[in-house]
Design a protein around this motif. Structure first.
Motif, short mmCIF file in Angstrom:
data_model
loop_
_atom_site.label_atom_id
_atom_site.label_comp_id
_atom_site.label_asym_id
_atom_site.label_seq_id
_atom_site.Cartn_x
_atom_site.Cartn_y
_atom_site.Cartn_z
N HIS A 75 0.81 -1.22 0.00
CA HIS A 75 0.00 0.00 0.00
C HIS A 75 0.84 1.27 0.00
O HIS A 75 0.39 2.33 0.42
CB HIS A 75 -0.95 -0.02 1.21
N CYS A 250 -1.58 4.63 -3.80
CA CYS A 250 -1.95 4.20 -2.44
C CYS A 250 -3.47 4.05 -2.32
O CYS A 250 -3.96 3.03 -1.83
CB CYS A 250 -1.43 5.20 -1.42
N GLY A 353 0.42 3.65 5.06
CA GLY A 353 0.39 2.33 4.45
C GLY A 353 1.73 1.64 4.55
O GLY A 353 1.81 0.43 4.82
#
Length: 525
Positions: A75, A250, A353
């Protein structure tokens, strides 16, 4: 495969969040000024060409890259782009996708905090009865830190961003997008209506609102052949779509494997274009021309959109009477605030992330760590704003870094990962038929386009690195005080560049640690 702990609550929430990421302060402050400075109506031609040949392809690439990496448990860009090729090199190219978000957020949140402050001052009537010069002086005093107010609003803005990020995607970012984007449109439509319906002789206006629109969109076709205009158009596309940052990848990494990305990418991209071209061009310039005339506006736009947006419009709103002045002030600076916060929230998600994927941090811990980093890195942009540190961050992180990362990622997608697999990623689950011409554009046209933009920027990059302008000013001056001031400014700029370089190296080191950690744990790399 790593199980996703977060996801988007709804498709409309995802599209609004993506559009909010793209729609920023530049849509309303930067775009109309760029148009004025680069050929008026003729500017829209290179602008749309850049959108179709560079903006849309990069949106397709970044959405599909993000979904591809996300379905492999990544991510953030170091491991998202790293999942597309086994060479470790690409993970370090992906460092730009974290670096850019942190570095841009460091100064962007300060700018965002101004909008909160100006909302407050509009409600409090601080600009009532002030002349244009007094309103402009108010801004100068504000950024010169004559009071503690800039710090207070900056801290409030940082805490607000951090708190929302700590609520996660669907509970924080998505909710803000669902509220903020509709309000932004409503505020924008109200202001555009007021601007366009301005009539000469009413409320102190010298010209009608249409005079401003005519000035903005009257084409100067001789500018079409200027490389400077094309570079400006390409730069605006980067700035306005938030491509080359890593935030789109992301956001898209939380999309399911068979969910559409093609229509989502187009929807978010064209929503941004509507806000920028239709609303962005219908507020600032028409109102300013209506009250000040073309010559004065040309003079004011030479220093960018901040002068018009923060130093001039609060004064012009006073001409509409005390009640409408407050309404217009809240609408204008509220619009800018929502444009800003939906973008700054997107800057936090790649960092969170990365920390969550690689080090097991919670959403809350990642959010507050991001806030602390932005505070420490952003402090010089607040303290030394008048030395140009703010602008220096913007140039290296908000301009050069975007082009470099976008150039690398398009090469990776089209030539290393391969256009056959890449096209499958774009079209899998698509709710629209993607024109096949984009196969050719993504593989050949966009890389050449980006290469030309980067090469065309090299002289300016070199001049920046060598402080050419400051050295020329020093050489031209005989005043010891002025020379000392310029040398001091150069010192701050050099230190800020070193700081940004050290930030990139620190993130690269964390990526290296995470890479080794994955190998040791036998996790997917």
């Amino acid at each position: 495969m790593t199980q996703k702990a977060e996801s988007w609550g709804s498709r409309i929430g995802l599209i609004l969040a993506m559009a909010g990421n793209a729609v920023g302060l530049g849509n309303f402050l930067r775009f109309p000024v760029q148009a004025v400075q680069n050929g008026g109506g003729a500017f829209i031609i290179p602008y749309l060409v850049c959108f179709l040949l560079m903006g849309i392809p990069l949106l397709f690439v970044e959405w599909s890259t993000g979904r591809f990496g996300g379905n492999r448990g990544h991510h953030s860009t170091p491991f998202i782009v790293g999942s597309m090729d086994k060479k470790a090199f690409w993970k370090y190219v992906g460092v730009f996708g974290i670096f850019t978000n942190v570095a841009v957020a460091a100064y962007y949140c300060y700018l965002e905090s101004w909008t909160l402050s100006w909302v407050w001052h509009s409600i409090a009537g601080s600009f009532s009865g002030q002349s244009q010069d007094q309103v402009a002086a108010f801004f100068g005093n504000y950024v010169s830190l004559t009071t503690a107010e800039p710090f207070i609003f900056w801290i409030i803005c940082l805490l607000l961003n951090t708190w929302i990020l700590s609520k996660g995607l669907s509970g924080g970012v998505e909710k803000v997008a669902k509220i903020g984007m509709p309000l932004l449109i409503i505020f924008g439509v109200f202001l555009a209506y007021k601007a366009i319906t301005l009539k000469a002789g009413e409320d102190g206006a010298i010209f009608s609102g249409f005079e401003g629109l005519n000035f903005l969109w009257t084409p100067q076709f001789d500018t079409i052949w200027s490389a400077k205009v094309w570079l400006a158009a390409a730069g605006q596309i980067f700035f306005t779509l938030s491509v080359g940052m890593g935030s789109i990848q992301c956001y898209a990494s939380y999309v399911k494997s068979k969910d559409d990305i093609a229509l989502n990418a187009m929807s978010a991209g064209w929503m941004n274009e509507f806000v920028e071209v239709v609303l962005g061009s219908s507020i600032l310039i028409p109102i300013a021309v209506g009250y000040l005339g073309v010559d004065k506006v040309v003079e004011l736009t030479s220093s960018g959109g901040l002068g018009l947006g923060f130093k001039t419009l609060p004064y012009l709103f006073q001409q509409w009477g005390p009640v409408l002045a407050v309404v217009a002030g809240v609408a204008w600076f509220g619009l800018l605030f929502f444009a800003g916060i939906t973008s700054s929230l997107a800057m936090g998600t790649p960092v969170m992330g990365f920390l969550k994927d690689e080090f097991g941090w919670s959403t809350r811990k990642g959010a507050y760590t991001f806030g602390l980093i932005v505070f420490l890195l952003g402090l010089p942009t607040v303290l030394f704003f008048n030395y140009g540190v703010f602008d220096e961050y913007d140039y290296w992180a908000g301009t050069v870094s975007l082009v470099v990362f976008a150039l690398f990622e398009i090469i990776l997608f089209a030539w290393v990962f391969g256009m056959k697999k890449g096209w499958k990623e774009i079209t899998d689950g698509a709710d629209i038929k993607v024109p096949t011409i984009y196969k050719f554009i993504i593989k050949f046209v966009t890389p050449l386009f980006l290469g030309a933009v980067f090469i065309g920027s090299l002289p300016e990059i070199w001049d920046k690195m060598t402080n050419k302008v400051l050295y020329e000013k020093i050489a031209a001056s005989t005043d010891a005080t002025v020379i000392a001031s310029l040398n001091e400014q150069m010192w701050y700029l050099n230190v800020s560049r070193i700081g940004l370089l050290l930030l990139w190296i620190a993130i690269a080191y964390l990526v290296y640690v995470a890479y080794k950690k994955r190998i040791k744990e036998g996790r997917f790399i």
